[in-house]
Design an enzyme around this catalytic site. Sequence first.
Site, PDB file in Angstrom:
ATOM      1  N   SER A 180      58.578  53.685  74.594  1.00  0.00           N
ATOM      2  CA  SER A 180      59.419  53.760  75.788  1.00  0.00           C
ATOM      3  C   SER A 180      60.631  52.853  75.672  1.00  0.00           C
ATOM      4  O   SER A 180      61.505  52.882  76.522  1.00  0.00           O
ATOM      5  CB  SER A 180      58.612  53.369  77.037  1.00  0.00           C
ATOM      6  OG  SER A 180      58.174  52.026  76.943  1.00  0.00           O
ATOM      7  N   LYS A 199      57.798  42.787  70.508  1.00  0.00           N
ATOM      8  CA  LYS A 199      57.485  43.949  69.669  1.00  0.00           C
ATOM      9  C   LYS A 199      58.013  43.813  68.239  1.00  0.00           C
ATOM     10  O   LYS A 199      57.470  44.436  67.314  1.00  0.00           O
ATOM     11  CB  LYS A 199      58.051  45.212  70.305  1.00  0.00           C
ATOM     12  CG  LYS A 199      57.330  45.664  71.565  1.00  0.00           C
ATOM     13  CD  LYS A 199      56.002  46.308  71.248  1.00  0.00           C
ATOM     14  CE  LYS A 199      55.407  46.991  72.465  1.00  0.00           C
ATOM     15  NZ  LYS A 199      54.141  47.676  72.144  1.00  0.00           N
ATOM     16  N   GLU A 237      48.107  44.050  84.675  1.00  0.00           N
ATOM     17  CA  GLU A 237      48.605  45.423  84.736  1.00  0.00           C
ATOM     18  C   GLU A 237      49.259  45.674  86.091  1.00  0.00           C
ATOM     19  O   GLU A 237      48.895  45.038  87.091  1.00  0.00           O
ATOM     20  CB  GLU A 237      47.462  46.432  84.598  1.00  0.00           C
ATOM     21  CG  GLU A 237      46.780  46.466  83.264  1.00  0.00           C
ATOM     22  CD  GLU A 237      45.725  47.561  83.201  1.00  0.00           C
ATOM     23  OE1 GLU A 237      45.890  48.506  82.406  1.00  0.00           O
ATOM     24  OE2 GLU A 237      44.721  47.486  83.943  1.00  0.00           O
ATOM     25  N   ASP A 257      44.663  51.439  83.864  1.00  0.00           N
ATOM     26  CA  ASP A 257      43.767  52.122  82.926  1.00  0.00           C
ATOM     27  C   ASP A 257      42.874  51.151  82.160  1.00  0.00           C
ATOM     28  O   ASP A 257      41.696  51.448  81.910  1.00  0.00           O
ATOM     29  CB  ASP A 257      44.567  52.999  81.955  1.00  0.00           C
ATOM     30  CG  ASP A 257      45.680  52.236  81.260  1.00  0.00           C
ATOM     31  OD1 ASP A 257      46.595  51.775  81.969  1.00  0.00           O
ATOM     32  OD2 ASP A 257      45.649  52.103  80.027  1.00  0.00           O
ATOM     33  N   GLY A 281      49.047  51.394  87.236  1.00  0.00           N
ATOM     34  CA  GLY A 281      48.650  51.647  85.852  1.00  0.00           C
ATOM     35  C   GLY A 281      47.469  50.810  85.435  1.00  0.00           C
ATOM     36  O   GLY A 281      47.573  49.989  84.510  1.00  0.00           O
ATOM     37  N   SER A 313      56.739  38.752  77.888  1.00  0.00           N
ATOM     38  CA  SER A 313      56.797  39.653  76.732  1.00  0.00           C
ATOM     39  C   SER A 313      58.188  40.158  76.384  1.00  0.00           C
ATOM     40  O   SER A 313      58.434  40.550  75.243  1.00  0.00           O
ATOM     41  CB  SER A 313      55.862  40.842  76.947  1.00  0.00           C
ATOM     42  OG  SER A 313      56.249  41.585  78.090  1.00  0.00           O
TER      43      SER A 313
END
Length: 325
Positions: free
Chosen positions: A82, A57, A208, A214, A212, A308
């Site tokens: 989060s 990030k 995923e 989506d 979750g 990640s």
Amino acid sequence: MTTTTPPVTLDDVRDAATRLKGVAHRTPVLRSRTLDALVGAEVSLKCENFQRVGAFKFRGAYNAASRLTPEQLARGIAAYSSGNHAQAVALAARELGTTAVIVMPEDAPPSKRAATEGYGAEVVTYDRYTGDREAIAEALGAERGLALIPPYEHPHVMAGQGTAALELLEETGELGALLTPIGGGGLMAGSATAAKGLHPGIRMVGVEPEAGDDTKRSLEAGRRVSIAVPKTIADGQALHTPGELTFSVNRRLVDEIVLVSDDEIRGAMRFAFERLKIVVEPSGATPLAALLSGRMSALPDRIGVIVSGGNVDAERFARLCAGGA
């Protein structure tokens, strides 16, 4: 005939790489004969758990923040997250000599909140199951005159995240497939832009948690689908719908979505610790879980994985690896 300009391009990712040089870490690429034998392919792990703030990030946050005007920097930055984006914006703000206000869920891992505050940011909490973090952050930004840097819905954020894939491919050369965790979709959008721009035939696989799914549902429907906020150990992927900008990229470039269970994520975390000697947080372990569990079919000979992040405190890590929630 009209064409739509994509929100992020390979040139944008290359430009972000130039901006991040000497600021973000060029993280290591790890190989393991044991992992190769288990998977039946040559696997290269891009270890963003060694990135500043412990996750990819920082790339997107700094790339976006560094482009703010002096006037915007003087007023400060707002963000919602989060955990990992929160830390990334907080550190980017500190590096650029400004302040940050971060909207975080009440149940965010304590280690992530402590790190965010440790970088000097102000934290405002909300209930992730009833509150709207984006609306809260936008209201704060409007009230205080802050520049909002979202965790994925921003071209410069996506371009920054894509530098992880750019670095990986510079080191490995062409790969048959690249796996990344997929939450809001920024890492995938940037990575797919870089990878497909360099090697159009590469297979982009998003992973995923089962609870979750989506993005998988959205890609199957051809439009963004919303689900109830999932309860999963992969807290960085506990989102109810893909981003609008990120989905516009990922619906074009993603070839496959693989789902993994929380138990498979725990198993991947244990494997990474015991056999690879690295600590990986649940969201970061999902692509490894997809490989170890055999969830992917027709594996190519050479595979890249973006690990990640590694932001998980010792107590939670021990509990998860032992099978706890």
